[in-house]
Design a protein around this motif. Structure first.
Motif, PDB file in Angstrom:
ATOM      1  N   ALA A 154      -9.129   1.487  -1.913  1.00  0.00           N
ATOM      2  CA  ALA A 154      -8.739   2.874  -1.634  1.00  0.00           C
ATOM      3  C   ALA A 154      -9.536   3.301  -0.404  1.00  0.00           C
ATOM      4  CB  ALA A 154      -9.053   3.789  -2.814  1.00  0.00           C
ATOM      5  N   PHE A 184      -8.313   5.185 -11.565  1.00  0.00           N
ATOM      6  CA  PHE A 184      -7.672   3.941 -11.144  1.00  0.00           C
ATOM      7  C   PHE A 184      -7.828   2.887 -12.227  1.00  0.00           C
ATOM      8  CE2 PHE A 184     -12.003   3.027  -9.737  1.00  0.00           C
ATOM      9  CZ  PHE A 184     -12.148   1.674 -10.036  1.00  0.00           C
ATOM     10  N   PHE A 242      -2.963   4.246 -10.185  1.00  0.00           N
ATOM     11  CA  PHE A 242      -3.793   5.389  -9.791  1.00  0.00           C
ATOM     12  C   PHE A 242      -3.123   6.687 -10.228  1.00  0.00           C
ATOM     13  CE2 PHE A 242      -1.019   4.002  -6.400  1.00  0.00           C
ATOM     14  CZ  PHE A 242      -0.363   5.162  -6.016  1.00  0.00           C
ATOM     15  N   LEU A 270      -4.780   9.707   2.079  1.00  0.00           N
ATOM     16  CA  LEU A 270      -5.381   8.790   1.112  1.00  0.00           C
ATOM     17  C   LEU A 270      -4.483   7.571   0.954  1.00  0.00           C
ATOM     18  CD1 LEU A 270      -7.564   8.218  -1.041  1.00  0.00           C
ATOM     19  CD2 LEU A 270      -6.160   9.533  -2.664  1.00  0.00           C
ATOM     20  N   GLU A 271      -5.088   6.387   1.000  1.00  0.00           N
ATOM     21  CA  GLU A 271      -4.330   5.138   0.889  1.00  0.00           C
ATOM     22  C   GLU A 271      -4.839   4.306  -0.284  1.00  0.00           C
ATOM     23  OE1 GLU A 271      -3.242   2.396   4.397  1.00  0.00           O
ATOM     24  OE2 GLU A 271      -4.942   1.367   3.450  1.00  0.00           O
ATOM     25  N   PHE A 272      -3.904   3.778  -1.078  1.00  0.00           N
ATOM     26  CA  PHE A 272      -4.210   2.801  -2.119  1.00  0.00           C
ATOM     27  C   PHE A 272      -3.480   1.515  -1.771  1.00  0.00           C
ATOM     28  CE2 PHE A 272      -4.538   6.876  -4.401  1.00  0.00           C
ATOM     29  CZ  PHE A 272      -5.803   6.750  -4.977  1.00  0.00           C
ATOM     30  N   TYR A 325       0.838  -1.195   0.000  1.00  0.00           N
ATOM     31  CA  TYR A 325       0.000   0.000   0.000  1.00  0.00           C
ATOM     32  C   TYR A 325       0.874   1.247   0.000  1.00  0.00           C
ATOM     33  CZ  TYR A 325       0.896   0.006   5.085  1.00  0.00           C
ATOM     34  OH  TYR A 325       1.494  -0.005   6.323  1.00  0.00           O
TER      35      TYR A 325
END
Length: 269
Positions: A126, A110, A228, A210-212, A92
């Motif tokens: 996300a 994305f 992304f 914000l996390e992906f 992540y």
């Protein structure tokens, strides 16, 4: 001023202009994102396998036209998964903290890419975190179902703010972040979604991250990833574009001005 003197001065200015252009483009190149795993925009952090990349395999350049960010299960680490959902290994990335007002629109592109299908499908997500890294909201989760359809907000993979189905482009996806599984496929459900623009409204004002992420499911074979890009909050970019340094632009401007001035003197002479 004589023609000879003007020519000498013009040549000197042209040399300075070329040097300025070289400096300018060198500055742009050194500031541009790289394709090396681990590279991220300034202020971002990551765990596992992640980086930035340009058009590669089935993943074209995004709407921004530049490099995009990615995470992959290839090279992932244990424990990198959604809390309460689980997984084996994953990766992540997290943005730097940013301020948002209630009602601000969070938008980004994305693209989910997977070589793992059937009952062993991986998943990506996300989510928004508060500044203390506690979970604020899961924006979406995505995985392929055994029949080959991508589903945002798949059952058992957390709350989603968007429950629409997304069709997958069936393929044995070629994409370098998939590592040795690039161009491979296990069972039905392999492929990629293509770039999808999604938008969410932030409910409460505050500081957010914000996390992906992406995680393997029941095994560590056949990898998946999430690309992304184009992230904006209230119309403000979270990944500012790279531009020439102001000093270099000013030097270029002076060079052009010198050429014009020299040309005028030659005509007067």
């Amino acid at each position: 001023m004589s023609y000879k003197n003007c020519f000498v001065k013009k040549s000197t200015v042209l040399s300075s202009l070329i040097a300025a252009a070289t400096l300018c483009f060198s500055a742009m190149a050194s500031a541009a994102p790289t394709n090396v795993a681990g590279s991220l925009p300034g202020g971002w952090t990551g765990t596992g396998s992640y980086g930035t990349l340009g058009a590669n395999g089935v993943v074209t350049a995004s709407s921004s036209g530049g490099a995009y960010g990615w995470v992959s299960t290839s090279g992932g680490v244990g424990g990198a998964s959604l809390p309460g959902v689980g997984g084996t290994t994953g990766s992540y990335v997290r943005s730097s903290a940013f301020s948002a007002n209630a009602g601000d629109s969070l938008a980004f592109d994305f693209n989910y890419i997977t070589s793992d299908g059937g009952r062993f499908a991986d998943y990506a997500w996300a989510r928004l975190l508060s500044s203390d890294l506690t979970q604020s909201q899961v924006l979406f989760t995505i995985r392929t179902t055994p029949d080959g359809n991508d589903l945002i907000g798949a059952s058992g993979l957390g709350k989603s703010a968007n429950s629409a189905n997304v069709s997958i482009i069936g393929d044995e996806p070629v994409w370098s972040p998939l590592g040795a599984d690039s161009g491979e496929c296990f069972d039905d459900g392999c492929g990629y979604t293509g770039w999808i623009n999604t938008r969410f409204d932030i409910a409460d004002a505050g500081e957010y991250i914000l996390e992906f992420g992406v995680s393997s499911w029941d095994d560590v074979s056949y990898h998946s990833g999430l690309a992304f890009d184009g992230i904006t909050v209230g119309g403000r970019s979270l990944i500012p574009g790279q531009v020439p340094e102001p000093a270099s632009l000013a030097l270029l401007g002076l060079g052009f001005a010198g050429l014009l001035a020299c040309g005028r003197r030659r005509r007067i002479a």
